[in-house]
Design a protein around this motif. Sequence first.
Motif, PDB file in Angstrom:
ATOM      1  N   SER A   1       0.859  -1.195   0.000  1.00  0.00           N
ATOM      2  CA  SER A   1       0.000   0.000   0.000  1.00  0.00           C
ATOM      3  C   SER A   1       0.888   1.235   0.000  1.00  0.00           C
TER       4      SER A   1
ATOM      5  N   CYS B   1       1.585   5.172  -2.439  1.00  0.00           N
ATOM      6  CA  CYS B   1       1.260   5.925  -3.646  1.00  0.00           C
ATOM      7  C   CYS B   1       2.491   5.981  -4.538  1.00  0.00           C
TER       8      CYS B   1
ATOM      9  N   ILE C   1      -3.893   0.372  -2.639  1.00  0.00           N
ATOM     10  CA  ILE C   1      -4.331  -0.132  -1.339  1.00  0.00           C
ATOM     11  C   ILE C   1      -4.382  -1.649  -1.400  1.00  0.00           C
ATOM     12  N   GLU C   2      -3.580  -2.292  -0.558  1.00  0.00           N
ATOM     13  CA  GLU C   2      -3.501  -3.755  -0.494  1.00  0.00           C
ATOM     14  C   GLU C   2      -3.279  -4.370  -1.882  1.00  0.00           C
TER      15      GLU C   2
ATOM     16  N   HIS D   1      -6.221   2.257  -6.806  1.00  0.00           N
ATOM     17  CA  HIS D   1      -7.498   2.960  -6.603  1.00  0.00           C
ATOM     18  C   HIS D   1      -7.688   3.878  -7.808  1.00  0.00           C
TER      19      HIS D   1
ATOM     20  N   VAL E   1      -9.526   9.657  -1.593  1.00  0.00           N
ATOM     21  CA  VAL E   1      -9.613   8.312  -1.010  1.00  0.00           C
ATOM     22  C   VAL E   1     -10.165   8.443   0.405  1.00  0.00           C
ATOM     23  N   SER E   2     -10.745   7.383   0.919  1.00  0.00           N
ATOM     24  CA  SER E   2     -11.266   7.382   2.284  1.00  0.00           C
ATOM     25  C   SER E   2     -10.193   7.879   3.257  1.00  0.00           C
TER      26      SER E   2
ATOM     27  N   GLU F   1      -9.420   7.276   6.185  1.00  0.00           N
ATOM     28  CA  GLU F   1      -8.707   6.298   7.026  1.00  0.00           C
ATOM     29  C   GLU F   1      -7.449   5.762   6.342  1.00  0.00           C
ATOM     30  N   ASN F   2      -7.353   5.980   5.007  1.00  0.00           N
ATOM     31  CA  ASN F   2      -6.181   5.500   4.269  1.00  0.00           C
ATOM     32  C   ASN F   2      -5.154   6.590   3.978  1.00  0.00           C
ATOM     33  N   HIS F   3      -5.465   7.850   4.323  1.00  0.00           N
ATOM     34  CA  HIS F   3      -4.589   8.964   3.946  1.00  0.00           C
ATOM     35  C   HIS F   3      -3.165   8.789   4.457  1.00  0.00           C
TER      36      HIS F   3
ATOM     37  N   GLN G   1      -1.515   6.115   5.522  1.00  0.00           N
ATOM     38  CA  GLN G   1      -0.838   4.952   4.947  1.00  0.00           C
ATOM     39  C   GLN G   1      -0.347   5.249   3.522  1.00  0.00           C
ATOM     40  N   LEU G   2      -1.159   5.964   2.755  1.00  0.00           N
ATOM     41  CA  LEU G   2      -0.800   6.259   1.373  1.00  0.00           C
ATOM     42  C   LEU G   2       0.297   7.322   1.279  1.00  0.00           C
TER      43      LEU G   2
END
Length: 360
Positions: free
Chosen positions: A133, A135, A150-151, A155, A265-266, A268-270, A272-273
């Motif tokens: 995961s 960018c 993501i995973e 996206h 993107v959601s 909750e993923n900001h 991590q990305l």
Amino acid sequence: MEAVVVDAGSSLLKAGFAVPDQPPSMMIPTQMKRMPEDGPMGDVSLIEETVDPISRGLITDWEAMEDLLHHVLYSGLGWEIGDESQILFTDPLSTPKAIREHLVQLMFETFNVSGFYAIEQAVLSLYAVGRISGCAVDIGHGKLDIAPVIEGAVHHIASRRLEIGGMDLTRLLAQELGKSNPHINVSISEVEKIKEQYACCAEDDIAYAKIEQLCQEEKHTLPDGQVMTIGKERYMVGEALFQPSLLGLDSDGIVDQLVRSISTVSSENHRQLLENTVICGGTVSLTGFEERFQKEASLCSSAVHPSLVKAPEYMPENLEMYSAWIGGAILAKVVFPQNQHITKGDYDENGPSIVHRKCY
């Protein structure tokens, strides 16, 4: 025989057997030369045509692409007719379905491969640095792709493709050098070499503004003996990635584009990305680019700032030049032994459309 991995770009084709801790054994220009078909054989007055099988990252001339792949696979890598191995291709971001189908058809019907797999370059560039995961920001010869992953899946809704690449920066440099050296004619191929030798990024936009006013000039001698002056033009090349208006484009710079892409993107993923950002492609090797990118990232308005992932020490040097290929070599060690690829039986039963179900 090991599976072959092919990463074909607008400027360079990278190919080799899947050995993840080594660079690809072949890195050759994608552009080809072809003699005109009409005209007597042996006529030295005939002018060679240049052919670009790939434009802006996508295959546009299938006849030329077939010739190029034949040279790479049989002459370069030593395949023998009747004993072809499995092959993994890297896919540019959002490759049209028709191109993916044509490629798998070419591989099974013309090259008689025993197995095929294809996956997007952004995913593979993250695999190369040990991430599933993050960018990927890929600045190639003919395009700039920003792809949140993501995973292990791109996206697509949040992804962005800009038709800005190394070729556009070369043209910009040629244009500006023409203004400051009006009496010198220089080929675009020579400008490409000048770009590789001199182009760089200013520390920030304030430093760039100062350079515009006062920049030390250098003398460069061309192969024909002409001497040209190179000054602030060398900084425009890198600056155009952060200020696309220099290319006549009404769009945000590369870091702002990245942050805006992630913002869709959601939430909750900001983190991590953004904290697992990878930059790749030949253009990122510009002197000062990585430092400028990180400085711009530290100043952006988002709550979480983009942070670059460093390649593991055991990986080859200059990984950003062929990170998608390395990621493909890593993945090939999984998909083929575990039979996750398209087999000849799969293709015969389902036809080219099988690529959309097994390679995603």
